[in-house]
Scaffold this motif. Structure first.
Motif, short mmCIF file in Angstrom:
data_model
loop_
_atom_site.label_atom_id
_atom_site.label_comp_id
_atom_site.label_asym_id
_atom_site.label_seq_id
_atom_site.Cartn_x
_atom_site.Cartn_y
_atom_site.Cartn_z
N PRO A 1 0.83 -1.22 0.00
CA PRO A 1 0.00 0.00 0.00
C PRO A 1 0.85 1.26 0.00
O PRO A 1 1.88 1.34 0.68
CB PRO A 1 -0.78 -0.13 1.32
N LYS A 2 0.44 2.21 -0.81
CA LYS A 2 1.17 3.48 -0.95
C LYS A 2 2.61 3.24 -1.37
O LYS A 2 3.52 3.97 -1.00
CB LYS A 2 1.10 4.29 0.35
N TYR A 3 2.81 2.19 -2.15
CA TYR A 3 4.13 1.81 -2.64
C TYR A 3 5.13 1.62 -1.50
O TYR A 3 6.33 1.78 -1.67
CB TYR A 3 4.67 2.85 -3.62
N GLY A 4 4.59 1.26 -0.33
CA GLY A 4 5.44 1.00 0.81
C GLY A 4 6.15 2.24 1.34
O GLY A 4 7.06 2.14 2.18
N ASN A 5 5.72 3.43 0.85
CA ASN A 5 6.38 4.69 1.24
C ASN A 5 7.88 4.65 0.96
O ASN A 5 8.67 5.30 1.65
CB ASN A 5 6.12 5.01 2.72
N VAL A 6 8.25 3.87 -0.05
CA VAL A 6 9.67 3.75 -0.42
C VAL A 6 10.04 4.91 -1.35
O VAL A 6 9.30 5.20 -2.30
CB VAL A 6 9.93 2.41 -1.15
N PRO A 7 11.15 5.61 -1.08
CA PRO A 7 11.57 6.71 -1.97
C PRO A 7 11.75 6.21 -3.41
O PRO A 7 12.29 5.13 -3.63
CB PRO A 7 12.91 7.15 -1.38
N LYS A 8 11.27 6.99 -4.36
CA LYS A 8 11.34 6.58 -5.76
C LYS A 8 12.56 7.15 -6.47
O LYS A 8 13.05 8.22 -6.12
CB LYS A 8 10.06 6.99 -6.49
N THR A 9 13.02 6.42 -7.47
CA THR A 9 14.13 6.88 -8.29
C THR A 9 13.63 7.97 -9.23
O THR A 9 12.42 8.14 -9.43
CB THR A 9 14.72 5.73 -9.10
N ASP A 10 14.55 8.70 -9.82
CA ASP A 10 14.18 9.73 -10.79
C ASP A 10 13.41 9.12 -11.96
O ASP A 10 12.46 9.72 -12.48
CB ASP A 10 15.42 10.45 -11.31
N GLU A 11 13.82 7.93 -12.37
CA GLU A 11 13.15 7.25 -13.47
C GLU A 11 11.71 6.90 -13.11
O GLU A 11 10.79 7.07 -13.92
CB GLU A 11 13.91 5.97 -13.83
N GLN A 12 11.50 6.44 -11.88
CA GLN A 12 10.15 6.11 -11.42
C GLN A 12 9.29 7.36 -11.31
O GLN A 12 8.10 7.34 -11.65
CB GLN A 12 10.22 5.39 -10.08
N LYS A 13 9.87 8.45 -10.83
CA LYS A 13 9.14 9.71 -10.71
C LYS A 13 8.70 10.21 -12.09
O LYS A 13 7.57 10.70 -12.26
CB LYS A 13 9.99 10.77 -10.02
N GLU A 14 9.58 10.06 -13.07
CA GLU A 14 9.26 10.48 -14.43
C GLU A 14 8.12 9.62 -15.00
O GLU A 14 7.20 10.13 -15.66
CB GLU A 14 10.49 10.36 -15.33
N ALA A 15 8.17 8.33 -14.71
CA ALA A 15 7.12 7.42 -15.17
C ALA A 15 5.78 7.77 -14.51
O ALA A 15 4.73 7.73 -15.16
CB ALA A 15 7.50 5.98 -14.86
N ASP A 16 5.82 8.16 -13.23
CA ASP A 16 4.61 8.56 -12.52
C ASP A 16 4.00 9.80 -13.16
O ASP A 16 2.77 9.89 -13.34
CB ASP A 16 4.91 8.84 -11.05
N GLU A 17 4.84 10.75 -13.49
CA GLU A 17 4.35 12.00 -14.10
C GLU A 17 3.67 11.73 -15.44
O GLU A 17 2.62 12.31 -15.74
CB GLU A 17 5.51 12.98 -14.27
N LYS A 18 4.26 10.84 -16.23
CA LYS A 18 3.67 10.50 -17.52
C LYS A 18 2.33 9.79 -17.31
O LYS A 18 1.36 10.05 -18.03
CB LYS A 18 4.62 9.61 -18.31
#
Length: 231
Positions: free
Chosen positions: A41-58
């Motif tokens: 849940p909530k992606y485990g509150n694990v900090p995301k990589t820049d690549e993951q953040k970019e994928a989230d934005e898209k």
């Protein structure tokens, strides 16, 4: 009397049916989740990589283009999550619930979905934690209140702990007071009272459910109530 106890067993199955079935063991799920935050849940509150953040934005941009607002897009993902849950594809279901949370962290129904995943694995404690987090966002969510009550009733059917039963009825009635036309709530309230052989209330909520269409009522439960609780 022998029919009555047979139908009590049937009632247990009615409550247990909400666990949907599962395509992966809980042990394997936890192993997979240890390396895949999409299963938490909530992606485990694990900090995301820049690549993951970019994928989230898209992803967010695409979802908003399709559905217009964060809440509508989030609700859409919740519905998809439950569709996958019903198909026993729990990994995809959890991924959709997480995407729903990503789009709108204040959407209580994302936590409804998280709780349903854990309930499917019979981890009632983790499920209740997710339901409680959802109720903090919306204390009047009949979806969550009814499913949380179902967790307690399911526990009662195996533990016979009166505290579990009382908590289940309290939550069902709270949900009923908010939406007296929720057929799932009415059906389960009837079953609760049937378990206690409180025939008056069992028939009361059964009749209310039937008048609204009686969608959740099974033929087997009608037979159980008719034979175990004479009017």
């Amino acid at each position: 009397m022998k029919y009555y106890y047979f139908y009590l067993t049937l009632t247990l199955l009615l409550f247990s049916a909400v666990t949907f079935g599962q395509s992966i063991s809980y042990t394997d799920w936890k192993v997979a989740a240890s390396s895949d935050s999409r299963l938490l849940p909530k992606y485990g509150n694990v900090p995301k990589t820049d690549e993951q953040k970019e994928a989230d934005e898209k992803f967010i941009k695409t979802a908003l283009e399709a559905d217009g607002t964060p809440r509508k897009a989030s609700d859409h993902l919740v519905r998809l999550g439950f569709d996958y849950l019903y198909r026993q594809d729990l990994k995809t279901a959890m991924s959709r619930f997480n995407q729903a949370w990503l789009l709108d962290p204040k959407n209580e129904d994302a936590f409804w979905g998280f709780g349903a995943i854990y309930f499917t694995f019979h981890d009632s404690q983790s499920g209740l934690m997710q339901y409680e987090e959802g109720l903090k966002l919306n204390p009047n969510s009949t979806n969550i209140l009814t499913d949380e009550a179902t967790v307690y009733m399911t526990r009662y059917m195996t533990s016979r702990n009166e505290n579990d039963f009382n908590e289940a009825v309290k939550l069902f009635k709270q949900s009923y007071s908010i939406n007296p036309k929720n057929q799932n709530t009415l059906f389960k309230l009837s079953a609760c009272y049937f378990v206690k052989h409180d025939c008056s209330n069992a028939w009361k909520y059964y009749d209310e459910c039937e008048k609204l269409g009686g969608k959740p009522i099974t033929k087997e439960y009608t037979e159980a109530l008719t034979q175990g609780c004479k009017r």
